[in-house]
Design an enzyme around this catalytic site. Structure first.
Site, PDB file in Angstrom:
ATOM      1  N   TYR A 158      -2.286  -5.802  -5.330  1.00  0.00           N
ATOM      2  CA  TYR A 158      -1.793  -6.798  -4.377  1.00  0.00           C
ATOM      3  C   TYR A 158      -2.720  -8.003  -4.332  1.00  0.00           C
ATOM      4  O   TYR A 158      -2.273  -9.153  -4.384  1.00  0.00           O
ATOM      5  CB  TYR A 158      -1.673  -6.156  -2.995  1.00  0.00           C
ATOM      6  CG  TYR A 158      -0.986  -7.014  -1.958  1.00  0.00           C
ATOM      7  CD1 TYR A 158       0.385  -7.243  -2.031  1.00  0.00           C
ATOM      8  CD2 TYR A 158      -1.701  -7.581  -0.911  1.00  0.00           C
ATOM      9  CE1 TYR A 158       1.024  -8.021  -1.076  1.00  0.00           C
ATOM     10  CE2 TYR A 158      -1.074  -8.351   0.052  1.00  0.00           C
ATOM     11  CZ  TYR A 158       0.291  -8.577  -0.038  1.00  0.00           C
ATOM     12  OH  TYR A 158       0.919  -9.352   0.896  1.00  0.00           O
ATOM     13  N   LYS A 162      -1.857 -11.852  -5.370  1.00  0.00           N
ATOM     14  CA  LYS A 162      -1.877 -12.916  -4.372  1.00  0.00           C
ATOM     15  C   LYS A 162      -2.968 -13.957  -4.647  1.00  0.00           C
ATOM     16  O   LYS A 162      -2.782 -15.141  -4.354  1.00  0.00           O
ATOM     17  CB  LYS A 162      -2.031 -12.319  -2.970  1.00  0.00           C
ATOM     18  CG  LYS A 162      -0.834 -11.473  -2.537  1.00  0.00           C
ATOM     19  CD  LYS A 162       0.473 -12.264  -2.536  1.00  0.00           C
ATOM     20  CE  LYS A 162       1.612 -11.471  -1.935  1.00  0.00           C
ATOM     21  NZ  LYS A 162       2.883 -12.247  -1.851  1.00  0.00           N
TER      22      LYS A 162
END
Length: 284
Positions: A158, A162
């Site tokens: 993640y 991001k």
């Protein structure tokens, strides 16, 4: 309420609009008079009908375009169809994304790649499709995360995705400025969405303790803060005072930020070990 400094959008394209942030942004834009093209794997009929009932001006429309955001050709085709129906968007918002967590050494390669494909490659696909049509005065917004600025425990996939979205947005901001197009990147802390519900059910208590530093916002609170930044066409938008404070620390006092995070991590790991020992004693 902050007004749109360049006027409210007339045509908005929103990905990940079936739930969470995307849906709430869609509702807000609808009340501001925008026609909406919604992109998602699936949007419930009840959600679509509710949005259509929210139309407040003559000629305002809401349509759904089914798409897998990780597939460039599929995204291009969906955006082509939407432009054919609505015309070019003056605002576009990419919120399609997933969250999968595990210690990096326990994270399957397939899961890592899935998160990257949807969160980062999906952002690339949406931006590339939109920028083929967006005209001067347009506004493109990509949803990243505070995890795209501050490393998070069990968030290798993640965080990597991001951080990539933030980097992509930084480049697009520079490249699109001469074209008269503004770019925003949304970097919130935790928001009470289906993504967070999944994390709470399947994720680490240590991650939960670390992320609590930035607080948890309701979708409504988060979207209110996001809209305030979007209406002013800010580049980096982080709703919530705690999350904004941590973002500033990570960028301006990174050494202090890491020291604080390490201290919080040590405490969270100790608490988790105590919890597991109690469970073992109960089951013995």
């Amino acid at each position: 309420m902050t007004t749109w400094i360049k006027g409210a959008p007339k045509v908005a394209f929103i990905s990940g609009a079936g739930s969470g942030i995307g849906l709430q942004i869609a509702k807000a834009l609808l009340s501001d008079g925008a026609s909406l093209a919604l992109f998602d794997l699936r949007v419930d009929d009840a959600v679509l009908e509710s949005l259509r009932r929210g139309c407040c001006r003559q000629g305002q429309r809401v349509e759904v375009f089914t798409v897998d955001i990780s597939q460039a050709a599929s995204v291009d085709a969906a955006i082509d169809a939407a432009v054919g129906s609505f015309g070019a968007p003056d605002f576009a918002f990419n919120s399609a994304g997933i969250l999968r967590t595990a210690l990096f050494t326990e994270l399957p390669a397939e899961t890592f790649e899935l998160v990257i494909r949807i969160n980062l490659i999906g952002s690339r696909n949406f931006a590339a499709g939109i920028l083929r049509y967006m005209k001067p005065g347009g506004h493109l917004a990509l949803v990243a995360s505070l995890a795209g600025i501050i490393g998070g425990y069990t968030q290798a996939a993640y965080g990597a995705s991001k951080f990539g979205v933030v980097g992509l947005a930084e480049v697009l901001r520079l490249e699109q400025k001469p074209c008269g197009i503004d770019v925003s990147v949304i970097c919130p802390g935790e928001i009470s969405t289906p993504l967070l519900d999944h994390e709470r059910q399947h994720g680490s208590k240590v991650t939960e303790a670390l992320n609590a530093t930035a607080g948890v916002l309701t979708v409504e609170q988060a979207v209110a803060g996001i809209l305030q930044g979007l209406r002013k066409r800010e580049f980096m938008i982080t709703p919530g005072f705690k999350a904004r404070f941590l973002r500033g620390m990570a960028r301006k006092a990174s050494g202090l930020m890491r020291w604080m995070t390490d201290k919080t991590l040590a405490g969270a790991l100790a608490d988790e070990q105590k919890r597991l020992r109690k469970l073992d004693q109960k089951s013995a």
